[in-house]
Scaffold this motif. Structure first.
Motif, PDB file in Angstrom:
ATOM      1  N   GLY A 230       0.795  -1.216   0.000  1.00 52.05           N
ATOM      2  CA  GLY A 230       0.000   0.000   0.000  1.00 52.05           C
ATOM      3  C   GLY A 230       0.823   1.259   0.000  1.00 52.05           C
ATOM      4  O   GLY A 230       0.296   2.348  -0.231  1.00 52.05           O
ATOM      5  N   ALA A 231       2.128   1.142   0.273  1.00 50.06           N
ATOM      6  CA  ALA A 231       2.977   2.326   0.392  1.00 50.06           C
ATOM      7  C   ALA A 231       3.829   2.574  -0.841  1.00 50.06           C
ATOM      8  O   ALA A 231       4.453   3.626  -0.955  1.00 50.06           O
TER       9      ALA A 231
ATOM     10  N   LYS B 122     -12.493  -7.231  -6.572  1.00 49.30           N
ATOM     11  CA  LYS B 122     -11.321  -6.393  -6.338  1.00 49.30           C
ATOM     12  C   LYS B 122     -10.094  -7.206  -5.948  1.00 49.30           C
ATOM     13  O   LYS B 122      -9.000  -6.650  -5.836  1.00 49.30           O
ATOM     14  N   PHE B 123     -10.296  -8.500  -5.714  1.00 49.05           N
ATOM     15  CA  PHE B 123      -9.175  -9.367  -5.360  1.00 49.05           C
ATOM     16  C   PHE B 123      -9.437 -10.739  -5.960  1.00 49.05           C
ATOM     17  O   PHE B 123     -10.555 -11.259  -5.886  1.00 49.05           O
ATOM     18  N   ARG B 124      -8.394 -11.317  -6.550  1.00 53.93           N
ATOM     19  CA  ARG B 124      -8.551 -12.599  -7.241  1.00 53.93           C
ATOM     20  C   ARG B 124      -8.830 -13.726  -6.249  1.00 53.93           C
ATOM     21  O   ARG B 124      -8.132 -13.875  -5.242  1.00 53.93           O
ATOM     22  N   GLU B 125      -9.845 -14.525  -6.564  1.00 55.61           N
ATOM     23  CA  GLU B 125     -10.217 -15.625  -5.678  1.00 55.61           C
ATOM     24  C   GLU B 125      -9.124 -16.676  -5.606  1.00 55.61           C
ATOM     25  O   GLU B 125      -8.809 -17.192  -4.524  1.00 55.61           O
ATOM     26  N   ASP B 126      -8.505 -17.008  -6.754  1.00 53.13           N
ATOM     27  CA  ASP B 126      -7.468 -18.048  -6.754  1.00 53.13           C
ATOM     28  C   ASP B 126      -6.245 -17.603  -5.956  1.00 53.13           C
ATOM     29  O   ASP B 126      -5.628 -18.401  -5.250  1.00 53.13           O
ATOM     30  N   LEU B 127      -5.914 -16.317  -6.019  1.00 50.43           N
ATOM     31  CA  LEU B 127      -4.795 -15.814  -5.223  1.00 50.43           C
ATOM     32  C   LEU B 127      -5.142 -15.830  -3.736  1.00 50.43           C
ATOM     33  O   LEU B 127      -4.302 -16.183  -2.894  1.00 50.43           O
ATOM     34  N   TYR B 128      -6.373 -15.472  -3.429  1.00 54.64           N
ATOM     35  CA  TYR B 128      -6.826 -15.470  -2.032  1.00 54.64           C
ATOM     36  C   TYR B 128      -6.649 -16.851  -1.409  1.00 54.64           C
ATOM     37  O   TYR B 128      -6.142 -16.987  -0.292  1.00 54.64           O
TER      38      TYR B 128
ATOM     39  N   PRO C 264      -3.552  -6.489 -11.975  1.00 58.16           N
ATOM     40  CA  PRO C 264      -2.556  -7.041 -12.906  1.00 58.16           C
ATOM     41  C   PRO C 264      -1.369  -7.678 -12.189  1.00 58.16           C
ATOM     42  O   PRO C 264      -0.850  -8.710 -12.625  1.00 58.16           O
ATOM     43  N   LEU C 265      -0.938  -7.085 -11.082  1.00 57.91           N
ATOM     44  CA  LEU C 265       0.174  -7.662 -10.330  1.00 57.91           C
ATOM     45  C   LEU C 265      -0.250  -8.916  -9.572  1.00 57.91           C
ATOM     46  O   LEU C 265       0.559  -9.802  -9.322  1.00 57.91           O
ATOM     47  N   GLN C 266      -1.534  -8.983  -9.201  1.00 63.60           N
ATOM     48  CA  GLN C 266      -2.028 -10.185  -8.542  1.00 63.60           C
ATOM     49  C   GLN C 266      -1.872 -11.398  -9.445  1.00 63.60           C
ATOM     50  O   GLN C 266      -1.561 -12.499  -8.985  1.00 63.60           O
ATOM     51  N   VAL C 267      -2.067 -11.207 -10.737  1.00 67.28           N
ATOM     52  CA  VAL C 267      -1.908 -12.309 -11.705  1.00 67.28           C
ATOM     53  C   VAL C 267      -0.467 -12.789 -11.709  1.00 67.28           C
ATOM     54  O   VAL C 267      -0.195 -14.000 -11.684  1.00 67.28           O
ATOM     55  N   LYS C 268       0.485 -11.859 -11.731  1.00 61.35           N
ATOM     56  CA  LYS C 268       1.900 -12.230 -11.753  1.00 61.35           C
ATOM     57  C   LYS C 268       2.314 -12.890 -10.451  1.00 61.35           C
ATOM     58  O   LYS C 268       3.105 -13.854 -10.450  1.00 61.35           O
ATOM     59  N   LEU C 269       1.780 -12.387  -9.338  1.00 59.20           N
ATOM     60  CA  LEU C 269       2.092 -12.985  -8.051  1.00 59.20           C
ATOM     61  C   LEU C 269       1.579 -14.416  -7.981  1.00 59.20           C
ATOM     62  O   LEU C 269       2.273 -15.321  -7.505  1.00 59.20           O
ATOM     63  N   LEU C 270       0.382 -14.636  -8.481  1.00 58.63           N
ATOM     64  CA  LEU C 270      -0.198 -15.977  -8.479  1.00 58.63           C
ATOM     65  C   LEU C 270       0.657 -16.942  -9.284  1.00 58.63           C
ATOM     66  O   LEU C 270       0.896 -18.087  -8.864  1.00 58.63           O
TER      67      LEU C 270
ATOM     68  N   MET D 291      -2.718  -4.532  -3.512  1.00 62.84           N
ATOM     69  CA  MET D 291      -1.995  -4.913  -4.732  1.00 62.84           C
ATOM     70  C   MET D 291      -2.929  -4.838  -5.932  1.00 62.84           C
ATOM     71  O   MET D 291      -4.014  -5.419  -5.937  1.00 62.84           O
ATOM     72  N   PRO D 292      -2.550  -4.125  -7.004  1.00 65.52           N
ATOM     73  CA  PRO D 292      -3.389  -4.005  -8.201  1.00 65.52           C
ATOM     74  C   PRO D 292      -3.648  -5.371  -8.837  1.00 65.52           C
ATOM     75  O   PRO D 292      -2.811  -6.283  -8.754  1.00 65.52           O
TER      76      PRO D 292
END
Length: 458
Positions: free
Chosen positions: A200-201, A294-300, A249-255, A246-247
């Motif tokens: 967030g920062a 607002k947040f990907r379920e698979d990443l969650y 698009p970045l959630q996809v890369k993190l996953l 986390m935006p």
């Protein structure tokens, strides 16, 4: 109560003679079978073991090693007819208290047993004090003796040595980063790196390079190679704070990295294998964010393998005396002030306050009080005004009489704008405090201020 002594020797005559010599002052058990002796050590409350160095074809040092592995608190004295410097040194290395030579001098044995009993009692006291200190201080300076915090410490202890992902949940100021540090510093990865990223920062444009890294020349301005936090954390732990910010698009890369356990830095063709444990934290309801898209379920589900909720301070007020003492000592030391105390009235106000900012707010309150106090005793008038009046600095802001008047028919965007504007005014234009009140990140607050064209008090 007499101490219990177990004698393990393959010569029955020695067992019987020692029993006769010692039974007036000790409870005596004997056995010529070393495996039976091990079973007695495990099952009975044995204080001291008299162990022969040679038990038939069995090396007594091997039995000593097993005793110390299974019941480390047992005090062992070796008996040997083959005394040598090498054997005595090895016995001490393996955990023996001391050794005595055969034929045994009973007076010498009595003196040795007496010292061993004193040593045992002292060891028990030290262990008890250590356990009390662990309960008092918790993990890694994470203080708490309440049932709620003892439950948190218990979970940390159970998960510290496994690699499953942990999602730490809790209000702002409850100590989520400290929990992450505790998991890392007490677990098997403690000798590896701990990398921390506050999602967030960091501006969205920089967050990707901060996490994944890039090669020199990967894009305009990339004048040198940058190692991302993922790679920097290899062999250790990566803590992703405010993961809810986390935006997408970045959630996809993190996953993808979580799934494949490898990444390719921007501008590189080389894949880097990763051995990293992921600990993340959020002060928002991620399940609700998933439902809102607002947040990907698979990443969650990848992150939320082991959820760990940190209770707010208002739900563990029995920890307040301990925390107050800790912060008071900390800030007196940091400010080079003589040791201070709180007056009875000031202390009562601290116990009654609601602490919407949790432990972080408590620390700020005591730092403020130590800084402003004149005498060794801090009075109620030297506490922040919000504590004196028992009104939190984070209660609902207002335009008039602490009430925000909203006419029927306003749109949700208009309501949001009015609430943000009123909260900014109430907090004196302080962004961090305003973000804490509204329970959003500073970056989200900045974006909303710009979107609604709100003017901040300078």
């Amino acid at each position: 109560m007499k101490p219990t002594v177990l004698i393990i020797d393959d010569e029955l005559a020695i067992c019987d003679s020692l029993r006769f010599a010692l039974e007036d002052d000790y409870y005596i058990q004997t056995t010529t079978n070393p495996q039976e002796g091990l079973a007695k050590v495990r099952q009975d409350m044995i204080d001291i073991v008299l162990l022969d160095l040679r038990i038939g074809s069995i090396n007594g040092l091997d039995i000593l090693k097993e005793i110390k592995q299974q019941v480390p608190s047992t005090t062992v004295i070796m008996m040997t007819a083959y005394a040598s410097i090498e054997s005595s040194i090895e016995a001490i290395k393996q955990g023996a208290y001391y050794y005595i030579e055969k034929p045994i001098n009973i007076e010498e044995l009595y003196l040795l047993l007496s010292r061993a009993v004193e040593y045992k009692q002292l060891s028990n006291k030290v262990e008890t004090l250590h356990e009390e200190l662990e309960q008092r201080r918790g993990y890694n300076q994470f203080l708490g003796k309440s049932k709620a915090m003892q439950h948190v410490f218990s979970i940390i202890d159970r998960i510290k040595d496994i690699d499953s992902s942990v999602l730490i949940l809790g209000e702002s100021g409850t100590g989520k980063e400290l929990v992450a540090r505790s998991i890392h510093n007490t677990g098997k990865r403690k000798n590896g790196p701990l990398e921390i990223v506050n999602c967030g920062a960091i501006p969205e444009a920089l967050l990707e390079s901060e996490l994944f890294g890039y090669e020199k020349g990967a894009f305009t301005g990339a004048t040198q190679r940058k190692e991302g936090k993922w790679v920097a954390a290899n062999g250790g732990t990566l803590f992703l704070d405010e993961i809810s910010e986390m935006p997408l698009p970045l959630q996809v890369k993190l996953l993808r990295v979580l799934q494949e356990r490898e990444l390719t830095p921007l501008g590189s063709n080389k894949k880097i294998a990763l051995d990293v444990r992921i600990v993340s934290a959020a002060n928002k309801n991620l399940e609700q964010m998933v439902q809102e898209g607002k947040f990907r379920e698979d990443l969650y589900f990848r992150l939320n393998v082991i959820p760990l909720s940190i209770p707010p301070l208002r739900e563990r007020k029995e920890d307040l005396p301990l925390l107050i003492e800790y912060f008071l000592e900390k800030y007196c030391l940091e400010m080079n002030r003589a040791k201070k105390t709180f007056s009875r009235a000031a202390y009562q106000l601290l116990l009654e306050y609601g602490y919407p900012g949790n432990v972080r707010e408590l620390g700020n309150i005591i730092e403020y009080s130590v800084a402003l106090s004149i005498n060794d005793e801090i009075t109620e008038m030297e506490l922040p005004l919000s504590v004196q009046t028992q009104r939190s600095a984070f209660t609902a802001p207002s335009n008039r009489d602490n009430q925000l008047q909203l006419p029927i028919g306003m749109t949700m965007k208009e309501v949001e704008k009015e609430v943000i504007a009123a909260t900014l005014q109430h907090c004196g234009g302080h962004r961090q405090k305003t973000a804490q009140v509204l329970q959003i990140s500073e970056r989200s607050l900045r974006d909303k201020i710009n979107a609604y064209n709100l003017k901040e008090k300078k």
